[in-house]
Scaffold this motif. Structure first.
Motif, PDB file in Angstrom:
ATOM      1  N   LYS A 130       0.854  -1.194   0.000  1.00  0.00           N
ATOM      2  CA  LYS A 130       0.000   0.000   0.000  1.00  0.00           C
ATOM      3  C   LYS A 130       0.884   1.237   0.000  1.00  0.00           C
ATOM      4  N   VAL A 131       0.723   2.062  -1.025  1.00  0.00           N
ATOM      5  CA  VAL A 131       1.450   3.325  -1.168  1.00  0.00           C
ATOM      6  C   VAL A 131       0.469   4.443  -0.831  1.00  0.00           C
ATOM      7  N   SER A 132       0.787   5.241   0.190  1.00  0.00           N
ATOM      8  CA  SER A 132      -0.098   6.323   0.627  1.00  0.00           C
ATOM      9  C   SER A 132       0.514   7.667   0.288  1.00  0.00           C
ATOM     10  N   LEU A 133      -0.256   8.487  -0.461  1.00  0.00           N
ATOM     11  CA  LEU A 133       0.174   9.833  -0.845  1.00  0.00           C
ATOM     12  C   LEU A 133      -0.927  10.787  -0.404  1.00  0.00           C
ATOM     13  N   GLY A 134      -0.605  11.716   0.459  1.00  0.00           N
ATOM     14  CA  GLY A 134      -1.640  12.619   0.956  1.00  0.00           C
ATOM     15  C   GLY A 134      -2.745  11.815   1.617  1.00  0.00           C
ATOM     16  N   ARG A 135      -3.966  11.999   1.142  1.00  0.00           N
ATOM     17  CA  ARG A 135      -5.109  11.259   1.699  1.00  0.00           C
ATOM     18  C   ARG A 135      -5.515  10.085   0.810  1.00  0.00           C
ATOM     19  N   ILE A 136      -4.637   9.707  -0.102  1.00  0.00           N
ATOM     20  CA  ILE A 136      -4.967   8.684  -1.103  1.00  0.00           C
ATOM     21  C   ILE A 136      -4.124   7.432  -0.881  1.00  0.00           C
ATOM     22  N   ASP A 137      -4.777   6.271  -0.978  1.00  0.00           N
ATOM     23  CA  ASP A 137      -4.094   4.990  -0.882  1.00  0.00           C
ATOM     24  C   ASP A 137      -4.148   4.295  -2.232  1.00  0.00           C
ATOM     25  N   LEU A 138      -2.981   3.811  -2.669  1.00  0.00           N
ATOM     26  CA  LEU A 138      -2.872   3.014  -3.880  1.00  0.00           C
ATOM     27  C   LEU A 138      -2.312   1.648  -3.481  1.00  0.00           C
ATOM     28  N   VAL A 139      -2.910   0.574  -3.981  1.00  0.00           N
ATOM     29  CA  VAL A 139      -2.417  -0.769  -3.679  1.00  0.00           C
ATOM     30  C   VAL A 139      -1.825  -1.345  -4.953  1.00  0.00           C
ATOM     31  N   PHE A 140      -0.557  -1.823  -4.843  1.00  0.00           N
ATOM     32  CA  PHE A 140       0.147  -2.370  -5.994  1.00  0.00           C
ATOM     33  C   PHE A 140      -0.231  -3.837  -6.186  1.00  0.00           C
ATOM     34  N   SER A 141      -0.436  -4.215  -7.450  1.00  0.00           N
ATOM     35  CA  SER A 141      -0.689  -5.614  -7.792  1.00  0.00           C
ATOM     36  C   SER A 141       0.208  -5.995  -8.966  1.00  0.00           C
ATOM     37  N   GLU A 142       0.829  -7.151  -8.858  1.00  0.00           N
ATOM     38  CA  GLU A 142       1.694  -7.621  -9.949  1.00  0.00           C
ATOM     39  C   GLU A 142       0.892  -8.116 -11.147  1.00  0.00           C
ATOM     40  N   GLY A 143      -0.391  -8.254 -10.968  1.00  0.00           N
ATOM     41  CA  GLY A 143      -1.244  -8.741 -12.060  1.00  0.00           C
ATOM     42  C   GLY A 143      -1.283 -10.250 -12.075  1.00  0.00           C
TER      43      GLY A 143
END
Length: 148
Positions: free
Chosen positions: A133-146
Motif C-alpha cells: 500500500k502506497v499512501s500519498l496525501g489522503r490517497i491509498d494506492l495498492v500495488f498488484s503484480e497482475g
C-alpha cells in the motif's frame, strides 16, 4: 383514406420507438462489456488500485485501476504524470514507479508531505511487492503484480 394514413403513422411511430429502445439497450450492453473487459485486462497487467473509504471503519473499496505500462510512471497532480491525483496533499510530481526487468520500484520525489509504504515513511527507492500500500496525501494506492 385519412384513417388508413393515421393507422400507418401509428405503426411507424411504434416501430421507431422500439428501434430507439433497442439501440439504447444495445449501447448500455456495449458499455458494460467494455468496462468489464477493461478491468479484466488491467487485472492481468501490473497495476495500482486507487482505494476509497466505504463508510465502515477501515474498510476500503477499489475506485479505479491504473495499469503500469511504462518503464517510468510518475504519480502526482501535474498533467505530466501518468496517474493524476487531484488531492491538495499530493505534490505535482510526488512519486515515481520504475520497472526494471520484472520488478517494480517506488521512490518519493522529495514531496512536501512524504509518502508511506505499508504505513512506514518511504525514505529511499524500494522494490514493490504484490499487495503493498502506497499512501500519498489522503490517497491509498495498492500495488498488484497482475496475473503472472
Amino acid at each position: 383514406m385519412v384513417e388508413l394514413i393515421s393507422m400507418a403513422a401509428k405503426y411507424v411511430l411504434v416501430v421507431i420507438i422500439y428501434v430507439f429502445i433497442y439501440k439504447i439497450v444495445q449501447l448500455i450492453y456495449t458499455d458494460i462489456r467494455m468496462l468489464m473487459g477493461r478491468d479484466s485486462v488491467a487485472a492481468l497487467l501490473p497495476h495500482l488500485k486507487l482505494m476509497t473509504p466505504m463508510g465502515t471503519k477501515g474498510a476500503q473499496s477499489i475506485a479505479e485501476i491504473y495499469p503500469i505500462l511504462r518503464p517510468e510512471s510518475l504519480i502526482g497532480r501535474s498533467k505530466k504524470c501518468l496517474i493524476i491525483l487531484p488531492d491538495p496533499y499530493v505534490s505535482s510530481e510526488h512519486v515515481r514507479i520504475d520497472k526494471v526487468g520484472d520488478k517494480f520500484f517506488v521512490e518519493d520525489l522529495e514531496s512536501a508531505n512524504g509518502t508511506l509504504l505499508n504505513g512506514k515513511k518511504l525514505e529511499r527507492r524500494i522494490e514493490l511487492k504484490d499487495g503493498d500500500k502506497v499512501s500519498l496525501g489522503r490517497i491509498d494506492l495498492v500495488f498488484s503484480e497482475g496475473g503472472r
